[in-house]
Design a protein around this motif. Sequence first.
Motif, PDB file in Angstrom:
ATOM      1  N   UNK A   1       0.922  -1.264  -0.056  1.00 57.07           N
ATOM      2  CA  UNK A   1      -0.172   0.024  -0.113  1.00 57.07           C
ATOM      3  C   UNK A   1       0.779   1.241  -0.013  1.00 57.07           C
ATOM      4  N   UNK A   2       0.601   2.198  -0.735  1.00 57.92           N
ATOM      5  CA  UNK A   2       1.386   3.524  -1.027  1.00 57.92           C
ATOM      6  C   UNK A   2       0.335   4.562  -0.827  1.00 57.92           C
ATOM      7  N   UNK A   3       0.737   5.379   0.127  1.00 56.86           N
ATOM      8  CA  UNK A   3       0.050   6.927   0.282  1.00 56.86           C
ATOM      9  C   UNK A   3       0.957   8.052  -0.184  1.00 56.86           C
ATOM     10  N   UNK A   4       0.328   8.454  -1.160  1.00 60.81           N
ATOM     11  CA  UNK A   4       1.109   9.743  -1.741  1.00 60.81           C
ATOM     12  C   UNK A   4       0.523  11.169  -0.740  1.00 60.81           C
ATOM     13  N   UNK A   5       1.856  11.227   0.022  1.00 57.83           N
ATOM     14  CA  UNK A   5       1.338  12.524   0.624  1.00 57.83           C
ATOM     15  C   UNK A   5       1.355  13.782   0.049  1.00 57.83           C
ATOM     16  N   UNK A   6       0.526  14.857   0.582  1.00 55.96           N
ATOM     17  CA  UNK A   6       0.451  16.012  -0.338  1.00 55.96           C
ATOM     18  C   UNK A   6       1.587  16.920   0.068  1.00 55.96           C
ATOM     19  N   UNK A   7       1.937  17.779  -1.116  1.00 54.24           N
ATOM     20  CA  UNK A   7       3.290  18.424  -0.987  1.00 54.24           C
ATOM     21  C   UNK A   7       3.339  19.310   0.222  1.00 54.24           C
TER      22      UNK A   7
END
Length: 278
Positions: A92-98
């Motif tokens: 599982x990969x969560x893309x963190x907001x910039x």
Amino acid sequence: MPSRRPDRAAAPHVVRLALVLTLAGCTPPAARPIVPPPPSSGADVVARMHARWSGRWVTTLTFTQQNSRLTRDGREDPSTWLVWRQAPGRQRIEFLPAAVLAVNPSAPATENGAVYADGRVTTITAGVAARAQEQLDPVLLFTADLYAQPVAESVKQLTTFGVDLTTVRRDSFETRAVWVVGAAAGDLTRPQLWVDAARWTVLRAVDRPAATPGGRVSAATEYRFRDHRDVGGAPLPHEIVVLRDGQRVVRQRWTQVRADAPLDPALFDPAQWRRARR
């Protein structure tokens, strides 16, 4: 002049010395270490990797991945991912907001990411499954699954990547002796695997998707696995450099690495993206 008489006190020492020399001459030579024969095929290399690490590789892993992508105009484009893994095959990969500068694992799940499970990847957009397709993650395969899953499954997946398992040779990579599976010397265009001959771990890999039905050929993507550190008894890379046509395009750094923690199965269910315990 009186004659000299033999020194009787020295006689026992002479006898003992003679006995030691006699026994030394009868001592069998030390046994030579058994050197295994060189691997006969790529499947043999995979089998030795599995034999070396089966039951000793990390089963679950969580980490923060700092990415730096090189743009066409030479700028570094940074991003941060939160990653959960369960070998084999689940990630599982969560893309963190910039705007996120600090990682808070107890915060609600981010709205965008991806789930790898059962040979498929599901893209998550705005918290829901947006698209699913069959796809294997090469980095997941080379840093986890090869050591955790049955050899037959690894052979099948490497064949899917186009690796020629009939070709194996010796070489070296960054001072390490390696076995190269899938390509002849000097050929970095074919899918291939470079395996440390002592540790039996992947140091380098090349992936090249098959040509599309229209004949379009994709560029070869090379992965270099560096900065190996002991995590749960396994030497895991903490830096992965991705190159395309010999030029670096991405550098990944792993931080806050934690091994063998229990993970909620819902983490790998796209339908439960927001409800999974993190």
